[in-house]
Design a protein around this motif. Structure first.
Motif, PDB file in Angstrom:
ATOM      1  N   LEU A   1       0.747  -1.463  -0.017  1.00  0.00           N
ATOM      2  CA  LEU A   1       0.089   0.002   0.079  1.00  0.00           C
ATOM      3  C   LEU A   1       0.921   1.323  -0.245  1.00  0.00           C
ATOM      4  CD1 LEU A   1      -2.974  -1.044   2.244  1.00  0.00           C
ATOM      5  CD2 LEU A   1      -3.230  -0.731  -0.097  1.00  0.00           C
TER       6      LEU A   1
ATOM      7  N   ALA B   1      -5.363   3.865  -3.851  1.00  0.00           N
ATOM      8  CA  ALA B   1      -4.844   5.265  -3.204  1.00  0.00           C
ATOM      9  C   ALA B   1      -5.629   6.393  -3.892  1.00  0.00           C
ATOM     10  CB  ALA B   1      -3.296   5.560  -3.503  1.00  0.00           C
TER      11      ALA B   1
ATOM     12  N   THR C   1      -5.598   4.873   2.845  1.00  0.00           N
ATOM     13  CA  THR C   1      -4.813   3.968   2.178  1.00  0.00           C
ATOM     14  C   THR C   1      -3.598   3.658   3.386  1.00  0.00           C
ATOM     15  OG1 THR C   1      -5.261   4.458   0.039  1.00  0.00           O
ATOM     16  CG2 THR C   1      -3.453   3.277   0.302  1.00  0.00           C
TER      17      THR C   1
END
Length: 301
Positions: free
Chosen positions: A195, A214, A222
């Motif tokens: 991430l 994102a 996120t």
């Protein structure tokens, strides 16, 4: 009248390697080794397995990465032109054309399957699934990269679960004894590490119209999801050590010490303005308890 036909120059080896990103190979080879370690209970596997395991490492490293990264570069070119992080890509300055990148992807994919056959049919089936997933991540109309959630799942499962499973399958085709809880922990850790990479690419992905997780959820959400997955992976390791399940109970004290360190490191290294160097630093810290697990699981410590 003479017609001149332009002929593309063949890509140089260094440009092919640049597309294949050798620095990434360790990202799949380490989980592959973990699977070997889980299957053999040995830090160094038996010598008679070395040829098959080394062939498997070639598949997991250079061949698979070239197959999935070349196709990704071919279809990501419009976005990469907007991404400073991709400025060194051979496709951006024409050293490798889009057509050549696709050819490299096909060639590496076919080679990965053929070479995988020397390891075993279960391993080969896994490689086929990884290739399908890698292409589905990049190639329209599926293009999981632009489907928020699926982008994370495809990458995290490929690294966190497929890597150890591939190592296990390279030792034995019998998957019944595989400790699936380790695939869960690996996937959670992979989510925590993946991430932040979407945050690093957020401006370029947004400008290119790529609806990654994102872009869809925003940087703050996120980040929190990645942090939560990282904490879950670290907590699970403590729980497994406490239960003496896969992770030996003798590691419990180290896990109790390392978990706060890893959680604090995530909070300090990951966030606004982060770079890939910081993600690599975090991943390196994660290797400390991994190394301790390898030594205790195999009885060295």
């Amino acid at each position: 009248m003479t017609t001149l036909v332009a002929v593309e120059a063949r890509p140089r080896l260094r440009d092919v390697l640049a597309v294949g990103r050798p620095a990434f190979w360790i990202v799949s080879v380490v989980p592959y080794y973990v699977g070997i370690l889980l299957a053999t209970h040995r830090l160094v596997p038996p010598v008679e397995l070395w040829p098959r395991l080394l062939v498997g490492a070639v598949v997991m490293g250079p061949l698979l990465w070239l197959a999935v990264l070349a196709i990704n570069d071919a279809y990501d070119l419009p976005g990469d032109l907007l991404n400073p992080r991709k400025s060194a890509s051979p496709l951006l300055d024409g050293r490798v054309s889009v057509r050549q990148a696709k050819q490299l992807a096909v060639g590496a994919g076919v080679a990965a399957l053929l070479v995988a056959c020397f390891v075993g049919w279960v391993f080969t089936a896994g490689v086929l699934l990884a290739l399908v997933l890698g292409w589905a991540y990049s190639v329209p109309p599926v293009r999981l990269k632009t489907r928020a959630g699926f982008d994370v799942a495809s990458n995290s499962l490929a690294l966190g679960a497929f890597g150890p499973l591939a190592g296990w399958a390279a030792v034995t085709p019998e998957l019944g004894g595989f400790p699936w809880v380790m695939a869960l922990q690996g996937t959670l850790a992979a989510i925590g590490l993946y991430l932040p990479t979407t945050l690093a690419d957020l401006p370029a992905d947004r400008a290119a119209g790529y609806r990654t997780i994102a872009v869809r959820l925003g940087a703050s959400t996120t980040y929190r999801l990645g942090y939560a997955a990282w904490i879950a992976a670290a907590t699970l390791s403590v729980l497994l050590a406490a239960l003496d399940m896969v992770i030996p109970r003798s590691m419990l004290a180290l896990e109790i010490v390392m978990v706060p360190v890893l959680v604090a490191a995530y909070g300090r290294l990951i966030g606004p303005g982060q770079t890939f160097r910081q993600v690599i630093t975090l991943a390196t810290l994660f290797l400390i308890p991994c190394a301790a697990f390898a030594l205790t699981y195999t009885g060295v410590l």
